[in-house]
Design an enzyme around this catalytic site. Structure first.
Site, PDB file in Angstrom:
ATOM      1  N   HIS A  57       0.829  -1.205   0.000  1.00 50.65           N
ATOM      2  CA  HIS A  57       0.000   0.000   0.000  1.00 50.65           C
ATOM      3  C   HIS A  57       0.861   1.251   0.000  1.00 50.65           C
ATOM      4  CE1 HIS A  57      -3.529   2.492   0.580  1.00 50.65           C
ATOM      5  NE2 HIS A  57      -2.777   3.208   1.398  1.00 50.65           N
ATOM      6  N   ASN A 105      -3.052   9.170 -12.011  1.00 46.25           N
ATOM      7  CA  ASN A 105      -3.777  10.289 -11.416  1.00 46.25           C
ATOM      8  C   ASN A 105      -3.277  10.454  -9.987  1.00 46.25           C
ATOM      9  OD1 ASN A 105      -5.434  10.788 -13.676  1.00 46.25           O
ATOM     10  ND2 ASN A 105      -6.782   9.100 -13.087  1.00 46.25           N
ATOM     11  N   GLY A 125      -8.104  13.746 -10.151  1.00 47.41           N
ATOM     12  CA  GLY A 125      -9.203  12.782 -10.115  1.00 47.41           C
ATOM     13  C   GLY A 125      -8.832  11.443  -9.521  1.00 47.41           C
ATOM     14  N   HIS A 139      -4.321   4.546  -3.577  1.00 43.29           N
ATOM     15  CA  HIS A 139      -3.315   3.482  -3.698  1.00 43.29           C
ATOM     16  C   HIS A 139      -2.711   3.685  -5.083  1.00 43.29           C
ATOM     17  CE1 HIS A 139      -2.246  -0.977  -2.809  1.00 43.29           C
ATOM     18  NE2 HIS A 139      -1.622  -0.658  -3.937  1.00 43.29           N
ATOM     19  N   HIS A 170      -1.641   3.722  -8.661  1.00 40.86           N
ATOM     20  CA  HIS A 170      -1.973   2.801  -9.753  1.00 40.86           C
ATOM     21  C   HIS A 170      -1.681   3.455 -11.085  1.00 40.86           C
ATOM     22  CE1 HIS A 170      -5.571   5.004  -8.469  1.00 40.86           C
ATOM     23  NE2 HIS A 170      -5.967   5.004  -9.735  1.00 40.86           N
TER      24      HIS A 170
HETATM   25  P1  AMP Z   1      -8.351   6.847 -10.303  1.00 42.12           P
HETATM   26  O1  AMP Z   1      -9.456   7.816 -10.646  1.00 42.12           O
HETATM   27  O2  AMP Z   1      -7.076   7.130 -11.029  1.00 42.12           O
HETATM   28  O3  AMP Z   1      -8.178   6.710  -8.805  1.00 42.12           O
HETATM   29  O4  AMP Z   1      -8.819   5.462 -10.877  1.00 42.12           O
HETATM   30  C1  AMP Z   1      -9.421   4.463 -10.131  1.00 42.12           C
HETATM   31  C2  AMP Z   1      -9.830   3.408 -11.108  1.00 42.12           C
HETATM   32  O5  AMP Z   1     -10.144   2.245 -10.381  1.00 42.12           O
HETATM   33  C3  AMP Z   1     -11.061   3.774 -11.941  1.00 42.12           C
HETATM   34  O6  AMP Z   1     -10.725   3.725 -13.334  1.00 42.12           O
HETATM   35  C4  AMP Z   1     -12.070   2.703 -11.555  1.00 42.12           C
HETATM   36  O7  AMP Z   1     -12.889   2.299 -12.645  1.00 42.12           O
HETATM   37  C5  AMP Z   1     -11.188   1.583 -11.054  1.00 42.12           C
HETATM   38  N1  AMP Z   1     -11.796   0.673 -10.094  1.00 42.12           N
HETATM   39  C6  AMP Z   1     -12.459   0.987  -8.962  1.00 42.12           C
HETATM   40  N2  AMP Z   1     -12.843  -0.119  -8.310  1.00 42.12           N
HETATM   41  C7  AMP Z   1     -12.403  -1.168  -9.056  1.00 42.12           C
HETATM   42  C8  AMP Z   1     -12.491  -2.586  -8.932  1.00 42.12           C
HETATM   43  N3  AMP Z   1     -13.112  -3.163  -7.888  1.00 42.12           N
HETATM   44  N4  AMP Z   1     -11.937  -3.362  -9.889  1.00 42.12           N
HETATM   45  C9  AMP Z   1     -11.311  -2.790 -10.945  1.00 42.12           C
HETATM   46  N5  AMP Z   1     -11.182  -1.471 -11.112  1.00 42.12           N
HETATM   47  C10 AMP Z   1     -11.733  -0.668 -10.191  1.00 42.12           C
END
Ligand code: AMP
Length: 114
Positions: free
Chosen positions: A46, A87, A93, A98, A100
Site C-alpha cells: 500500500h 492520477n 481525479g 493506492h 496505480h
Molecule cells: P483513479 O481515478 O485514477 O483513482 O482510478 C481508479 C480506477 O479504479 C477507476 O478507473 C475505476 O474504474 C477503477 N476501479 C475501482 N474499483 C475497481 C475494482 N473493484 N476493480 C477494478 N477497477 C476498479
C-alpha cells in the site's frame, strides 16, 4: 481502519480479473474501462500516492515501471503502443488512495492526453 479497495483486491477479498502479477506488482482489468484495453497496474504494497513515497520505495517503484512492458506484452499491445496515466491527488481525479498506473490501449488514442 478499513483497507483500501486495491489492498482488498491484492488480498483476494474483492475479486478482480487478473492480467499479470509478480511478487510485488499486480495488474488487473479496470472495472469501468475508457478504452478497449484498460488495465490497472498497482504495487502490492500500500502506497497512497506519489507524494507519500520515500527513498525506501525505490525498488517497488522500479518494479512497478518495469511491469508496464510486461503487462503490455501479455495484452499483445507492446509493439502497437499504449498510454499510461497516473492520477495523483484530487485535481487529477485520483479516486483510489493506492498508487496505480492506468494502461490504455487497443485503438489509436491520438496525441491528446485529455
Ligand atoms: P483513479 O481515478 O485514477 O483513482 O482510478 C481508479 C480506477 O479504479 C477507476 O478507473 C475505476 O474504474 C477503477 N476501479 C475501482 N474499483 C475497481 C475494482 N473493484 N476493480 C477494478 N477497477 C476498479
Amino acid at each position: 481502519m478499513e483497507k483500501c479497495i486495491f489492498d482488498q483486491i491484492v488480498e483476494g477479498k474483492i475479486p478482480s480479473k487478473k492480467v499479470w502479477e509478480s511478487d510485488s506488482v499486480l495488474a488487473f482489468w479496470d472495472i469501468s474501462p475508457v478504452a478497449p484495453i484498460h488495465v490497472l497496474i498497482i504495487p502490492k504494497k500500500h502506497l497512497q500516492d506519489l507524494n507519500s513515497v520515500t527513498q525506501n520505495d525505490k525498488e517497488i517503484l522500479g518494479d512497478l515501471m518495469l511491469a508496464v512492458p510486461e503487462v503490455a506484452k501479455k495484452l499483445g499491445v507492446k509493439d502497437s503502443g499504449y498510454r499510461i496515466i497516473i492520477n495523483n491527488g484530487e485535481h487529477a481525479g485520483q479516486l483510489v488512495p493506492h498508487i496505480h498506473i492506468h494502461l490504455l490501449a487497443g485503438k489509436n488514442l491520438g496525441p491528446k492526453i485529455i
